[in-house]
Design a protein around this motif. Structure first.
Motif, mmCIF file in Angstrom:
data_model
loop_
_atom_site.group_PDB
_atom_site.id
_atom_site.type_symbol
_atom_site.label_atom_id
_atom_site.label_comp_id
_atom_site.label_asym_id
_atom_site.label_seq_id
_atom_site.Cartn_x
_atom_site.Cartn_y
_atom_site.Cartn_z
ATOM 1 N N ILE A 160 1.260 -1.263 0.048
ATOM 2 C CA ILE A 160 0.136 0.169 0.641
ATOM 3 C C ILE A 160 1.302 1.657 -0.250
ATOM 4 O O ILE A 160 0.170 1.909 -0.691
ATOM 5 C CB ILE A 160 -0.975 0.499 1.338
ATOM 6 C CG1 ILE A 160 -2.237 0.902 0.999
ATOM 7 C CG2 ILE A 160 -0.197 0.001 2.329
ATOM 8 C CD1 ILE A 160 -2.767 0.636 -0.174
ATOM 9 N N ASN A 161 1.854 0.951 0.527
ATOM 10 C CA ASN A 161 3.288 2.579 0.825
ATOM 11 C C ASN A 161 3.527 2.750 -0.924
ATOM 12 O O ASN A 161 3.495 3.501 -1.088
ATOM 13 C CB ASN A 161 3.781 2.263 1.146
ATOM 14 C CG ASN A 161 3.210 2.313 3.099
ATOM 15 O OD1 ASN A 161 2.402 3.067 3.674
ATOM 16 N ND2 ASN A 161 4.231 1.142 4.052
ATOM 17 N N TRP A 162 3.896 1.512 -1.769
ATOM 18 C CA TRP A 162 4.331 1.672 -3.253
ATOM 19 C C TRP A 162 2.707 2.877 -4.183
ATOM 20 O O TRP A 162 2.928 3.430 -4.428
ATOM 21 C CB TRP A 162 4.427 0.373 -3.534
ATOM 22 C CG TRP A 162 5.056 0.547 -5.071
ATOM 23 C CD1 TRP A 162 6.471 1.202 -5.398
ATOM 24 C CD2 TRP A 162 4.138 1.014 -5.999
ATOM 25 N NE1 TRP A 162 6.497 1.200 -7.071
ATOM 26 C CE2 TRP A 162 5.068 1.319 -7.207
ATOM 27 C CE3 TRP A 162 2.825 0.627 -7.047
ATOM 28 C CZ2 TRP A 162 4.990 1.514 -8.400
ATOM 29 C CZ3 TRP A 162 2.462 0.456 -7.492
ATOM 30 C CH2 TRP A 162 3.175 1.147 -8.854
ATOM 31 N N TRP A 163 1.652 1.764 -3.493
ATOM 32 C CA TRP A 163 0.322 2.647 -4.380
ATOM 33 C C TRP A 163 0.008 3.645 -3.749
ATOM 34 O O TRP A 163 0.060 4.753 -4.899
ATOM 35 C CB TRP A 163 -0.736 1.426 -4.419
ATOM 36 C CG TRP A 163 -0.888 0.530 -4.764
ATOM 37 C CD1 TRP A 163 -0.060 -1.359 -4.298
ATOM 38 C CD2 TRP A 163 -0.345 -0.292 -6.381
ATOM 39 N NE1 TRP A 163 -0.460 -2.050 -5.430
ATOM 40 C CE2 TRP A 163 -0.596 -0.778 -6.616
ATOM 41 C CE3 TRP A 163 -0.883 0.883 -7.537
ATOM 42 C CZ2 TRP A 163 -0.918 -1.414 -8.179
ATOM 43 C CZ3 TRP A 163 -1.660 1.177 -8.594
ATOM 44 C CH2 TRP A 163 -1.227 -1.250 -8.709
ATOM 45 N N LEU A 164 0.890 4.780 -2.422
ATOM 46 C CA LEU A 164 0.238 5.223 -2.024
ATOM 47 C C LEU A 164 1.313 6.368 -2.435
ATOM 48 O O LEU A 164 1.525 7.552 -3.025
ATOM 49 C CB LEU A 164 0.140 5.497 -0.866
ATOM 50 C CG LEU A 164 -1.073 5.287 0.044
ATOM 51 C CD1 LEU A 164 -0.448 4.743 1.827
ATOM 52 C CD2 LEU A 164 -2.332 6.145 0.123
ATOM 53 N N GLN A 165 2.404 5.865 -2.429
ATOM 54 C CA GLN A 165 3.410 6.960 -2.764
ATOM 55 C C GLN A 165 3.884 7.279 -5.131
ATOM 56 O O GLN A 165 4.018 7.869 -5.356
ATOM 57 C CB GLN A 165 4.765 6.795 -2.463
ATOM 58 C CG GLN A 165 4.946 6.620 -0.862
ATOM 59 C CD GLN A 165 6.057 6.426 -0.393
ATOM 60 O OE1 GLN A 165 6.950 5.541 -0.956
ATOM 61 N NE2 GLN A 165 5.413 5.556 0.850
ATOM 62 N N GLU A 166 3.129 6.217 -5.285
ATOM 63 C CA GLU A 166 3.548 6.171 -6.832
ATOM 64 C C GLU A 166 2.209 6.336 -7.622
ATOM 65 O O GLU A 166 2.647 6.630 -8.667
ATOM 66 C CB GLU A 166 4.444 4.623 -7.681
ATOM 67 C CG GLU A 166 5.956 4.740 -6.721
ATOM 68 C CD GLU A 166 6.643 5.456 -7.329
ATOM 69 O OE1 GLU A 166 6.780 5.491 -8.135
ATOM 70 O OE2 GLU A 166 7.527 5.907 -5.888
ATOM 71 N N ARG A 167 1.451 5.799 -7.190
ATOM 72 C CA ARG A 167 -0.272 6.613 -8.388
ATOM 73 C C ARG A 167 -1.194 6.447 -7.395
ATOM 74 O O ARG A 167 -2.053 7.004 -7.900
ATOM 75 C CB ARG A 167 -0.653 4.706 -8.623
ATOM 76 C CG ARG A 167 0.794 4.006 -9.026
ATOM 77 C CD ARG A 167 0.173 4.133 -10.583
ATOM 78 N NE ARG A 167 1.032 3.381 -11.561
ATOM 79 C CZ ARG A 167 2.747 3.655 -11.712
ATOM 80 N NH1 ARG A 167 3.241 4.018 -10.948
ATOM 81 N NH2 ARG A 167 3.324 2.870 -12.000
ATOM 82 N N GLY A 168 -1.124 7.176 -5.848
ATOM 83 C CA GLY A 168 -1.710 8.023 -5.463
ATOM 84 C C GLY A 168 -3.020 7.226 -5.083
ATOM 85 O O GLY A 168 -4.840 7.508 -4.966
ATOM 86 N N ALA A 169 -3.349 5.937 -5.126
ATOM 87 C CA ALA A 169 -4.229 5.165 -5.279
ATOM 88 C C ALA A 169 -4.027 4.676 -3.038
ATOM 89 O O ALA A 169 -3.021 4.499 -2.569
ATOM 90 C CB ALA A 169 -3.870 3.443 -5.949
ATOM 91 N N ASP A 170 -5.632 3.876 -2.785
ATOM 92 C CA ASP A 170 -5.285 3.504 -1.532
ATOM 93 C C ASP A 170 -6.256 1.761 -1.932
ATOM 94 O O ASP A 170 -5.876 1.170 -3.276
ATOM 95 C CB ASP A 170 -6.122 4.377 -0.834
ATOM 96 C CG ASP A 170 -7.683 4.174 -1.005
ATOM 97 O OD1 ASP A 170 -8.270 4.045 -1.794
ATOM 98 O OD2 ASP A 170 -7.365 5.836 -1.434
ATOM 99 N N PHE A 171 -6.219 1.248 -0.291
ATOM 100 C CA PHE A 171 -6.747 0.006 -0.261
ATOM 101 C C PHE A 171 -8.061 -0.284 -1.122
ATOM 102 O O PHE A 171 -8.565 -1.585 -1.914
ATOM 103 C CB PHE A 171 -7.466 -0.155 1.464
ATOM 104 C CG PHE A 171 -5.732 -1.468 1.723
ATOM 105 C CD1 PHE A 171 -5.202 -1.698 0.824
ATOM 106 C CD2 PHE A 171 -5.389 -0.454 2.207
ATOM 107 C CE1 PHE A 171 -3.894 -2.799 1.496
ATOM 108 C CE2 PHE A 171 -3.998 -0.902 3.390
ATOM 109 C CZ PHE A 171 -3.742 -2.107 2.878
#
Length: 311
Positions: free
Chosen positions: A239-250
């Motif tokens: 989830i940290n990768w998704w938040l930082q790289e794509r602005g995505a959450d769970f």
């Protein structure tokens, strides 16, 4: 937008690596159901190096992927063939832009399955189906409705619930700055509305039909068909990768509905339905860049052993 996606995602079907005749490498062949159109309705087949086969497996690419791209990203097809499994990588009716779970894609896959069975006289052989991303959704949807049920099924980080996918894409566009929305989300919203005739609020039944699993479907119509089927779903919820790289959450990533589907199948009594959660295994070739939504999250040798153990 559609022209942009075609430019970004369409690859040459003639880029499949030339495999030599070494004993340790499977023979590769392309088969076209329509010799006049080599962009769709075809499959790439990898032959085991010796007989008898230990089974046959249909491996579905992700959205935008050719067979050549699959062979670049993972050695799973080669390893399957070297373990005696006849391995088929289909390209469906819409070519690399097939949605996989829609009626036309499913009909095309069934036609390819029948073509392979007929040509290779696959009677009483173990039958497997699996895939990556939308290919994984396609594999599960096919297993749900197949007359001849697969011996086992697997999916690698598949987007199972298209109602969730649609709403998540809408939310991403709303949260994005003007002109910075992910073009994939814009395209997929248009595509889902075309395939279903509208949005989930007006055509929910159609979203249920094209989804391998629907969180809001309290009747569990589709997944009940897999109550006795061995199933593995792989996901790497970094989830940290998704938040930082794509602005995505769970709410945006596939892990949420992957875990929900396995949970419901377990509660329906299927204890051979499992969620395989990985960590820091997702990397894409050729530059080995980090991406948790990748073929590489699978331990290929362990997966093959699991497949061969199923009855």
């Amino acid at each position: 937008m559609n022209k942009l996606f075609l430019l970004l995602l369409t690859f040459s079907f003639f880029g499949i690596p030339c495999i030599g005749q070494k004993a340790s490498q499977p023979k590769i062949e392309q088969v076209f159901l329509d010799e006049k159109d080599m962009t769709k309705n075809c499959y790439t087949i990898l032959y085991p190096t010796k007989l008898p086969y230990t089974g046959y497996l249909f491996l579905l690419p992700g959205f935008g992927e050719t067979a050549a791209a699959v062979l670049e990203q993972t050695d799973l097809p080669n390893k399957l063939a070297l373990n005696g499994i006849l391995t088929i990588i289909p390209t469906l009716q819409d070519g690399v832009l097939s949605l996989g779970s829609d009626r036309l894609s499913q009909q095309t896959l069934d036609k390819i399955v029948k073509d392979v069975r007929s040509k290779h006289q696959l009677i009483d052989q173990k039958f497997y189906v699996g895939g990556f991303s939308i290919g994984g959704s396609c594999a599960i949807k096919y297993a749900e409705n197949a007359v001849i049920k697969p011996t086992a099924v697997f999916a690698i980080d598949p987007p199972l619930d298209f109602e969730r996918f649609y709403n998540s894409a809408k939310r991403d566009i709303r949260l994005s700055k003007e002109g910075e929305a992910n073009p994939e989300n814009i395209y997929m919203i248009e595509r889902l509305e075309k395939e279903t005739g509208g949005n989930p609020s007006t055509h929910l039944a159609e979203y249920y039909k094209i989804s391998a699993y629907s969180f809001s479907d309290t009747t569990q119509t589709e997944i009940k068909k897999l109550s006795n089927s061995p199933l593995r779903i792989y996901t790497e919820p970094d989830i940290n990768w998704w938040l930082q790289e794509r602005g995505a959450d769970f709410t945006s990533i596939n892990a949420s509905t992957c875990s929900a589907m396995i949970n419901e199948l377990n509660r329906l009594g299927n204890q051979n339905a499992t969620l395989q959660i990985t960590e820091n295994k997702g990397y894409r070739k050729p530059d080995n860049r980090r991406h948790p939504h990748s073929w590489s999250i699978v331990d290929n040798d362990e997966l093959i052993q699991w497949l061969l153990q199923q009855k």
